[in-house]
Enzyme design. Structure first.
Site, PDB file in Angstrom:
ATOM      1  N   HIS A 118      -5.496 -30.240  -9.294  1.00  0.00           N
ATOM      2  CA  HIS A 118      -5.333 -28.846  -8.839  1.00  0.00           C
ATOM      3  C   HIS A 118      -5.096 -28.752  -7.330  1.00  0.00           C
ATOM      4  CE1 HIS A 118      -7.447 -27.023 -12.657  1.00  0.00           C
ATOM      5  NE2 HIS A 118      -6.276 -27.584 -12.912  1.00  0.00           N
ATOM      6  N   CYS A 130      11.852 -26.472   2.348  1.00  0.00           N
ATOM      7  CA  CYS A 130      11.513 -27.723   3.049  1.00  0.00           C
ATOM      8  C   CYS A 130      10.305 -28.389   2.406  1.00  0.00           C
ATOM      9  CB  CYS A 130      11.324 -27.498   4.551  1.00  0.00           C
ATOM     10  SG  CYS A 130       9.641 -27.192   5.062  1.00  0.00           S
TER      11      CYS A 130
HETATM   12  P1  OAD Z   1     -16.255 -23.993 -14.158  1.00  0.00           P
HETATM   13  O1  OAD Z   1     -16.972 -23.186 -13.146  1.00  0.00           O
HETATM   14  O2  OAD Z   1     -15.457 -23.286 -15.189  1.00  0.00           O
HETATM   15  O3  OAD Z   1     -17.306 -24.889 -14.951  1.00  0.00           O
HETATM   16  C1  OAD Z   1     -18.310 -25.618 -14.298  1.00  0.00           C
HETATM   17  C2  OAD Z   1     -19.048 -26.444 -15.337  1.00  0.00           C
HETATM   18  O4  OAD Z   1     -19.992 -27.263 -14.668  1.00  0.00           O
HETATM   19  C3  OAD Z   1     -19.835 -25.615 -16.356  1.00  0.00           C
HETATM   20  O5  OAD Z   1     -19.590 -26.132 -17.659  1.00  0.00           O
HETATM   21  C4  OAD Z   1     -21.295 -25.848 -15.964  1.00  0.00           C
HETATM   22  O6  OAD Z   1     -22.167 -25.828 -17.076  1.00  0.00           O
HETATM   23  C5  OAD Z   1     -21.222 -27.212 -15.341  1.00  0.00           C
HETATM   24  N1  OAD Z   1     -22.245 -27.512 -14.315  1.00  0.00           N
HETATM   25  C6  OAD Z   1     -22.764 -26.686 -13.383  1.00  0.00           C
HETATM   26  N2  OAD Z   1     -23.602 -27.353 -12.571  1.00  0.00           N
HETATM   27  C7  OAD Z   1     -23.618 -28.640 -13.013  1.00  0.00           C
HETATM   28  C8  OAD Z   1     -24.283 -29.827 -12.588  1.00  0.00           C
HETATM   29  N3  OAD Z   1     -25.107 -29.847 -11.547  1.00  0.00           N
HETATM   30  N4  OAD Z   1     -24.046 -30.962 -13.280  1.00  0.00           N
HETATM   31  C9  OAD Z   1     -23.216 -30.971 -14.352  1.00  0.00           C
HETATM   32  N5  OAD Z   1     -22.563 -29.886 -14.789  1.00  0.00           N
HETATM   33  C10 OAD Z   1     -22.750 -28.743 -14.136  1.00  0.00           C
HETATM   34  O7  OAD Z   1     -15.397 -25.059 -13.355  1.00  0.00           O
HETATM   35  P2  OAD Z   1     -14.166 -25.951 -13.863  1.00  0.00           P
HETATM   36  O8  OAD Z   1     -14.361 -26.377 -15.277  1.00  0.00           O
HETATM   37  O9  OAD Z   1     -13.958 -26.994 -12.846  1.00  0.00           O
HETATM   38  O10 OAD Z   1      -8.837 -23.700 -11.342  1.00  0.00           O
HETATM   39  O11 OAD Z   1     -12.990 -24.920 -13.804  1.00  0.00           O
HETATM   40  C11 OAD Z   1     -11.690 -25.370 -14.071  1.00  0.00           C
HETATM   41  C12 OAD Z   1     -10.697 -24.640 -13.228  1.00  0.00           C
HETATM   42  O12 OAD Z   1     -10.876 -23.223 -13.390  1.00  0.00           O
HETATM   43  C13 OAD Z   1     -10.865 -24.840 -11.731  1.00  0.00           C
HETATM   44  O13 OAD Z   1     -10.242 -25.991 -11.255  1.00  0.00           O
HETATM   45  C14 OAD Z   1     -10.250 -23.611 -11.156  1.00  0.00           C
HETATM   46  C15 OAD Z   1     -10.898 -22.617 -12.077  1.00  0.00           C
HETATM   47  O14 OAD Z   1     -10.360 -21.373 -12.159  1.00  0.00           O
HETATM   48  C16 OAD Z   1      -8.004 -22.980 -10.576  1.00  0.00           C
HETATM   49  O15 OAD Z   1      -8.370 -22.304  -9.626  1.00  0.00           O
HETATM   50  C17 OAD Z   1      -6.579 -23.112 -10.982  1.00  0.00           C
END
Ligand code: OAD
Length: 244
Positions: A118, A130
């Site tokens: 991302h 560019c």
């Molecule tokens: P999310 O915020 O959707 O999910 C975070 C995940 O991490 C959840 O399943 C939580 O349960 C878990 N979590 C939280 N704290 C944790 C910890 N200490 N250890 C292990 N797990 C934990 O984030 P992403 O899945 O990364 O994209 O979201 C995917 C994409 O959606 C991002 O890259 C972003 C977002 O919108 C864009 O902006 C295009």
């Protein structure tokens, strides 16, 4: 045998391991996740801040949000989960890290084989033909009150993937090939709902990999995972590392 022991045994037997990380891996470094309590999408509307249309409508508002996120990330340090993944890379025969995070904390922790699917929040990119990339991390002269411009004169934008945009096709091809040929896929701290990354665990399974989920909560992937390690990645991953 505990689930941790089973996961460690799978890693040790694997010729190739791929890990996918999401915002959860950086939560213990103080970087907010997107969903769940305290998540950015609870406080902000993605449509106003993280789409090409939002940038066209109000580039300053979008830049201000990214500048604010940079200040949060600038204070963050890699946590034991990032460090354990860097150690997996050194200790396992073939290890590739795919991240949806834009914070750059995996590289800071010492991971070298990382694909930032991302993008990276510290980089900007020209909006014109560019297509120049600019590293703004170490730019003390950066003025966070004016829209940044490329040397060609066009506006710069954050070099991250927004909703409605495709991922870099070379990066996605590399990630897909790696997922199709790995023996173990670790899926760490991601809600596993944002495509195309959300499609990778099922693809790994179809190609015979064992899928290991590390998460504090249940996700749509949980019931399909071969091993589920429930807990914060900053605790679970070092425990896994100690068993290798
Ligand atoms: P999310 O915020 O959707 O999910 C975070 C995940 O991490 C959840 O399943 C939580 O349960 C878990 N979590 C939280 N704290 C944790 C910890 N200490 N250890 C292990 N797990 C934990 O984030 P992403 O899945 O990364 O994209 O979201 C995917 C994409 O959606 C991002 O890259 C972003 C977002 O919108 C864009 O902006 C295009």
């Amino acid at each position: 045998m505990s689930d941790l022991d089973r996961a460690a045994a799978a890693l040790e037997a694997a010729d190739k391991v791929v890990a996918i990380t999401g915002a959860g891996i950086s939560a213990e470094s103080g970087v907010p996740t997107f969903r769940g309590s305290g998540g950015l999408w609870r406080r902000y509307r993605a449509e106003d801040l993280a789409t090409p249309e939002a940038f066209e409508r109000n580039p300053l508002l979008v830049w201000e949000w990214y500048w604010w996120r940079r200040t949060v990330i600038a204070d963050a340090k890699p946590n034991p989960g990032h460090l354990a993944l860097a150690s997996f890379e050194r200790r396992l025969p073939a290890f590739l890290l795919l991240t949806q995070n834009v914070d750059g904390l995996h590289a800071e922790a010492g991971s070298r084989q990382v694909i930032e699917l991302h993008g990276n929040i510290w980089r900007a990119r020209c909006t014109a033909e560019c297509d120049r990339r600019v590293d703004q991390r170490h730019d003390p002269s950066a003025d966070v009150t004016k829209l940044p411009r490329c040397s060609c004169g066009a506006l710069l934008r954050p070099d991250v993937v927004w909703f409605g945009e495709g991922l870099d096709s070379r990066a996605l091809d590399r990630a897909t090939l790696a997922v199709q040929s790995c023996a173990v896929l670790l899926v760490i701290g991601t809600s596993a709902i944002v495509y195309p990354v959300a499609a990778l665990p099922a693809m790994a399974k179809r190609h015979g990999a064992a899928v290991v989920e590390v998460n504090v909560a249940e996700t749509p992937l949980t019931s399909h995972a071969d091993i589920v390690l429930r807990g914060p990645s900053g605790v679970v991953l070092p425990e896994l590392e100690r068993r290798l």
